[in-house]
Design an enzyme around this catalytic site. Structure first.
Site: not given
Ligand code: XUL
Ligand code: CO
Length: 440
Positions: A100, A103, A231, A267, A270, A295, A306, A308, A338
């Site tokens: 991003h 970042d 996404e 992702e 997600h 992701d 989430d 991650d 991610d």
């Molecule tokens: C948030 C997510 C983000 C995107 C990029 O859940 O997955 O980090 O991958 O904006």
């Molecule tokens: Co993501």
């Protein structure tokens, strides 16, 4: 900046019997699998936000690890991140990264100053890329962090906020292009709602589409030839995210005539938040011609948010790689982690253990998915199951040669058809899958 991880050398492939925690057991970057090297098949990417910025802060506590990388000012921290990220990528044989805008370089006192400081980091990245051959997989704009975006960016009720977001995205697209990125991602940060009582849902969705269309037109006008991705995510941070899942996004893209411009960045966590499997989302994207990028991560079966986590579930990774292979492999997309180390995995070395775990999981997934396809039993079963569509009435239906009246006549003549229906053999197929996976 000098080497940061002095104690850790380049991570080597040592094979499955190695017990060295700082070695790959399954990821052998230059080994050819299915016609391409593993690094080309998997196209691993480092996520700048989690790896270089995520310090373990959560709703209940402050960070547990220091991600300033020896820097003291925001400018210095941003530059050190570049040096350390390239060291991590080199040591892990990761060829790509994703970011991003914020970042890479945080917000300063004005948008103009923020842009100037971002340019400095982008120049540094460009230099590093040319020295190392590493590449940008995709870029995106962080249009959800700052309080101005509390009600959304492209879907904000306030037109000034929309304009600010557009300006930010314009710059993020320019930075992505400057770095040769072949992907630009829209993840709908706060593009959703908390309550419909205060929400003009129709206008918000129209505006989101307007912002996407403007982005595509602008990027193409300055020579961008890569992909745009959406996404999907069903919830978090908002109660309802507009890009709920792939099927919902497809409806949106078709309504607004954006279907030729966008693919999906799927992702795993997600997908499961949307009550789908990871494979379901990938399959939906694939059969609709919008499979783009991934992701990679995983959630926790018992937690509804989430998390991650770095992916370690071989079954899911295998079914993911099966879909990727069936889609013909990655083109502009790749496999971005991610994922973040758990808050308790706070030592710098944990970054390496996390990536090794995730990369080995997907490398093993690729190896097994290749075996699944070579083995052929599963594909053959599916082909046989649908064989009535290859000839006779099935083929006539597909070829558009019959009407409802023809089918009525056919059914009346044929009589009861229940005896033509065969078992789905789910348990047998799951057992075949286990046999392929664990053929020790
Ligand atoms: C948030 C997510 C983000 C995107 C990029 O859940 O997955 O980090 O991958 O904006
Ligand atoms: Co993501």
């Amino acid at each position: 900046m000098s080497e940061f991880f002095k104690e850790i050398g380049k991570i080597q492939y040592e094979g499955k019997s190695s017990t060295n925690p700082l070695a790959f057991k399954y990821y052998n970057p230059d080994e050819v699998i299915n016609g391409k090297t593993m690094r080309e098949q998997l196209k691993f990417a480092l996520s700048w936000w989690h790896t270089m910025g995520g310090d373990g802060t959560d709703m209940f506590g402050c960070g547990t690890t220091d991600k300033r990388w020896g820097g003291t000012t925001p400018e210095e921290i941003a530059k050190n991140k570049v040096d350390v990220a390239f060291e991590i990528m080199d040591k892990l044989s990761i060829d790509y990264y994703c970011f991003h805008d914020r970042d890479l370089s945080p917000e300063y006192s004005s948008l103009a100053e923020t842009n100037e400081k971002l340019d400095i980091v982008v120049d540094m990245l460009k230099q590093k890329q040319s020295e190392t051959g590493k590449k940008l997989l995709w870029g995106t704009a962080k249009c959800f962090d700052h309080p101005r975006y509390m009600h959304g960016a492209g879907t904000s009720p306030n037109a000034d906020v929309f304009a600010y977001a557009a300006a930010q995205i314009k710059k993020a697209v320019e930075s992505t292009i400057a770095l040769g990125g072949q992907g630009y991602v829209f993840w709908g940060g706060r593009e959703g709602y908390e309550t419909l009582l205060n929400t003009n849902m129709g206008l918000e969705l129209d505006n989101m589409a307007r912002l996407m269309k403007m982005t595509v037109d602008y990027a193409r006008s300055i020579g961008y030839t890569g992909d745009f991705y959406i996404e999907p995510k069903p919830k978090e941070p908002t109660k309802h995210q507009y890009d709920f899942d792939t099927a919902t996004v497809l409806g949106f893209l078709r309504k607004y005539n954006l279907i030729d411009d966008f693919k999906m960045n799927i992702e795993a966590n997600h997908a499961t938040l949307a009550q789908h499997t990871f494979q379901h989302e990938l399959r939906t994207a694939r059969i609709n011609g919008v499979f783009g990028s991934i992701d990679a991560n995983q959630g926790d079966m018992l937690l509804g948010w989430d998390t991650d986590q770095f992916p370690t579930n071989i079954y899911d990774a295998t079914l993911c790689m099966y879909e990727v292979l069936k889609a013909g492999g990655f083109t502009n997309g790749g496999l971005n982690f991610d994922s973040k180390a758990r808050r308790g995995s706070f030592e710098p070395e944990d970054i390496f253990h996390s990536y090794i775990a995730g990369m080995d999981t997907f490398a093993l997934g690729l190896r097994i998915a290749t075996k699944m396809i070579e083995d052929g039993r599963l594909d053959q079963f599916v082909a046989d199951r649908y064989s009535s569509w290859n000839t006779g009435i099935g083929k006539d239906i597909i070829d558009g040669k019959v009407t409802m009246a023809d089918l009525e006549k056919y059914a009346l003549e044929k009589g009861e058809v229940v005896s033509a229906v065969k078992s789905g053999r789910q348990e047998m197929l799951e057992s075949i899958m286990n046999n392929i996976m664990f053929n020790l």
